[in-house]
Design an enzyme around this catalytic site. Structure first.
Site, PDB file in Angstrom:
ATOM      1  NE  ARG A 281      56.948   1.245  33.359  1.00 27.82           N
ATOM      2  CZ  ARG A 281      57.751   0.632  32.498  1.00 27.82           C
ATOM      3  NH1 ARG A 281      57.784  -0.696  32.410  1.00 27.82           N
ATOM      4  NH2 ARG A 281      58.566   1.330  31.731  1.00 27.82           N
ATOM      5  CG  ASP A 282      61.523  -0.921  33.475  1.00 32.42           C
ATOM      6  OD1 ASP A 282      61.649  -2.144  33.636  1.00 32.42           O
ATOM      7  OD2 ASP A 282      61.685  -0.370  32.380  1.00 32.42           O
TER       8      ASP A 282
ATOM      9  CG  HIS B  89      59.480  -5.625  34.964  1.00 36.75           C
ATOM     10  ND1 HIS B  89      58.399  -6.397  34.587  1.00 36.75           N
ATOM     11  CD2 HIS B  89      59.430  -4.520  34.187  1.00 36.75           C
ATOM     12  CE1 HIS B  89      57.733  -5.775  33.621  1.00 36.75           C
ATOM     13  NE2 HIS B  89      58.337  -4.635  33.361  1.00 36.75           N
TER      14      HIS B  89
ATOM     15  CB  SER C 229      62.303  -3.096  25.450  1.00 36.95           C
ATOM     16  OG  SER C 229      61.479  -2.146  24.847  1.00 36.95           O
TER      17      SER C 229
ATOM     18  CG  HIS D  85      66.244  -1.668  29.969  1.00 35.89           C
ATOM     19  ND1 HIS D  85      65.875  -2.120  31.217  1.00 35.89           N
ATOM     20  CD2 HIS D  85      65.115  -1.187  29.392  1.00 35.89           C
ATOM     21  CE1 HIS D  85      64.574  -1.922  31.388  1.00 35.89           C
ATOM     22  NE2 HIS D  85      64.089  -1.357  30.297  1.00 35.89           N
TER      23      HIS D  85
ATOM     24  CE1 TYR E  81      59.542  -5.252  26.571  1.00 35.17           C
ATOM     25  CE2 TYR E  81      58.640  -6.921  28.034  1.00 35.17           C
ATOM     26  CZ  TYR E  81      58.645  -5.623  27.544  1.00 35.17           C
ATOM     27  OH  TYR E  81      57.744  -4.715  28.031  1.00 35.17           O
TER      28      TYR E  81
END
EC number: 4.1.3.39
Length: 342
Positions: A16-17, A20, A170, A201, A290
């Site tokens: 999912r992440d 990106h 985030s 992160h 972000y």
């Protein structure tokens, strides 16, 4: 602090992440292969959607190679022990997306808002609870709110029916002490039965340290990604987190060597570029921007000749938050004009 015997649930973000840095173009075959590897390694919960959650397919966020239904429909039937989760951002994802995910067999729904806007999650959280789903309130960009402010937002999500609340870094901007302050405050304020999670992160190389700090402060769900595949400099690297937890006696149920093999043999080969702390990813963490803005800023640099780092610093100065990807182009144009006029 002696954490031996502490049991946590690790939640995988690779699919999912990790969408990106893949510009949401992961193939069904890649999804299935990695998900099966994670399942076999003992990962109990795996998130699968567009990087920006259910319904994220758009001009603003990027068009994926396949629909959410196709990704979820491909992965869920293959799972032997792992459950599958989906992310939903109110304003991007709808109750209809939530219904679809539930019908496909999604176990956990994570309803994500900016860390000061929990009130927009009520409809989605309460509906997910009505469906009997494991329902998570996900407070993004947690560095932009105080511990006291996060407590108020977390209590709202809990009152809507969330059985777990996440403090979400985030931007990869928090440090162990600022993680602890937030997690401790929220833990003290919530009902004992409400779980607490942390999503980190690696923009300041603090993903693992922050996750351990969160566990010390009472978090029992921890997000990470194999080989760190995620926005910015990536998520907390799962294989490192699992090794550190093992050394500390924290029980994850994940095989230390199998998760290394998933990272090395399955995830690294599909990377379009190395997930590392380059100057732009470092700037995300330093300026508190972000994570998914990174590729958009690099794209704008090529288009307008303004260094991505300058764009990201300006985005941080303006206090831009997740969902404002369209403002990156606007910021680049403004900076280019200012530079030309100088």
């Amino acid at each position: 602090m002696d954490l031996r015997g502490t049991r946590i649930t690790v939640h995988d973000m690779t699919l999912r992440d990790g969408m990106h840095p893949k510009r949401h173009l992961m193939t069904l075959e890649q999804m299935k292969t990695i998900a099966q590897g994670l399942d076999q390694a003992g990962i109990p919960l795996i998130e699968v959607t567009h990087g920006d959650g259910l319904g994220g397919s758009s001009v603003n966020y990027g068009f994926p190679a396949h629909t959410d239904e196709e990704y979820l429909g491909a992965v869920i039937p293959l799972m032997k022990q792992a459950k599958v989760s989906a992310l939903l951002l109110p304003g991007i994802g709808t109750v209809d997306h939530l219904k679809m995910a539930h019908e496909l067999g999604v176990n956990t729904i994570r309803v994500a808002t900016h860390c000061t806007e929990a009130d927009v999650s009520e409809q989605h959280i309460s509906y997910a609870r009505k469906l009997g789903m494991d329902t998570v309130g996900f407070l993004m960009m947690a560095h932009m709110n105080s511990p006291e402010g996060l407590v108020q937002q977390a209590k709202l999500m809990e009152s809507y029916g969330a059985n777990c609340i996440y403090v979400t870094d985030s931007a990869g901007h928090l440090l162990p002490d600022t993680v602890k302050a937030r997690i401790s405050a929220v833990r003290d304020a919530l009902k004992p039965e409400t779980e607490l999670g942390f999503h980190g992160h690696h923009n300041l190389a603090m993903g693992v340290a922050n996750s351990i700090a969160a566990i010390e402060a009472g978090a029992t769900r921890i997000d990470a990604a194999a080989a760190g595949l995620g926005a910015g400099a990536g998520n907390t690297p799962m294989e490192v987190l699992i090794a550190v937890c093992d050394l500390m006696g924290i029980e994850t149920g994940v095989d230390v060597f199998k998760i290394q093999d998933v990272a090395e043999d399955l995830v690294v080969p599909i990377m379009d570029f190395p997930i590392r702390i380059d100057r732009d990813a470092l700037t995300l963490g330093y300026a508190g921007v972000y994570g998914s803005f990174l590729l958009f800023a690099k794209r704008a640099e090529k288009k307008y000749g303004v260094p991505a780092r300058e764009i990201l610093v300006e985005m941080g100065r303006r206090g831009m938050v997740g969902g404002q990807e369209d403002m990156i182009e606007d910021t680049a144009i403004t900076l280019a004009k200012a530079s030309a006029a100088a």
